[in-house]
Design an enzyme around this catalytic site. Sequence first.
Site, PDB file in Angstrom:
ATOM      1  N   ARG A 193      41.917  45.001  28.996  1.00  0.00           N
ATOM      2  CA  ARG A 193      42.298  44.194  30.263  1.00  0.00           C
ATOM      3  C   ARG A 193      42.145  42.685  29.964  1.00  0.00           C
ATOM      4  O   ARG A 193      43.038  41.921  29.819  1.00  0.00           O
ATOM      5  CB  ARG A 193      41.848  44.795  31.428  1.00  0.00           C
ATOM      6  CG  ARG A 193      42.365  46.073  32.006  1.00  0.00           C
ATOM      7  CD  ARG A 193      42.183  46.172  33.505  1.00  0.00           C
ATOM      8  NE  ARG A 193      40.787  46.137  33.845  1.00  0.00           N
ATOM      9  CZ  ARG A 193      39.754  46.945  33.944  1.00  0.00           C
ATOM     10  NH1 ARG A 193      40.067  48.135  33.419  1.00  0.00           N
ATOM     11  NH2 ARG A 193      38.530  46.521  34.166  1.00  0.00           N
ATOM     12  N   ALA A 239      42.389  51.378  31.550  1.00  0.00           N
ATOM     13  CA  ALA A 239      41.218  51.576  32.029  1.00  0.00           C
ATOM     14  C   ALA A 239      39.990  50.826  31.594  1.00  0.00           C
ATOM     15  O   ALA A 239      38.855  51.080  32.011  1.00  0.00           O
ATOM     16  CB  ALA A 239      41.003  52.897  32.043  1.00  0.00           C
ATOM     17  N   CYS A 240      40.270  50.201  30.259  1.00  0.00           N
ATOM     18  CA  CYS A 240      39.166  49.751  29.486  1.00  0.00           C
ATOM     19  C   CYS A 240      38.955  48.107  29.879  1.00  0.00           C
ATOM     20  O   CYS A 240      40.174  47.167  29.933  1.00  0.00           O
ATOM     21  CB  CYS A 240      39.482  49.773  28.092  1.00  0.00           C
ATOM     22  SG  CYS A 240      38.357  48.781  26.969  1.00  0.00           S
ATOM     23  N   GLY A 241      38.030  47.425  30.371  1.00  0.00           N
ATOM     24  CA  GLY A 241      37.918  46.068  30.662  1.00  0.00           C
ATOM     25  C   GLY A 241      38.032  45.122  29.599  1.00  0.00           C
ATOM     26  O   GLY A 241      38.736  44.205  29.676  1.00  0.00           O
TER      27      GLY A 241
END
Length: 114
Positions: A15, A10-12
Amino acid sequence: MKATIWHNPACGTSRKTLAILEETPGVELTVIEYLLNPPSAGKLAQLYRDAGITPQQGLRLRGTDAEERGLPQASDADVLAAMAAEGKLIERPLVETEKGVRLCRPQDQVNEIL
């Protein structure tokens, strides 16, 4: 080279770091979703020691109750125990290779250990 990322999908930033690892030739990657499988307090202690940071520096403040609980001023053992019990308190992503460990914020810091 083997690499392990403690990842939150869920973390940019997490990712983006994962993408760098996946795009780097020769990297044999292990992905651990730490919210589902948090590392032990002992593993976290080793990761932070190898990264050259304190557990408090690896503490996620945004979106957690860490400050209300006094964790930024708590002992290393208390911070590590809280992180092991609640993975959301771990700042992400952590990456470990044979060249070292980095808390990859920003994600380009992963290049230091590739």
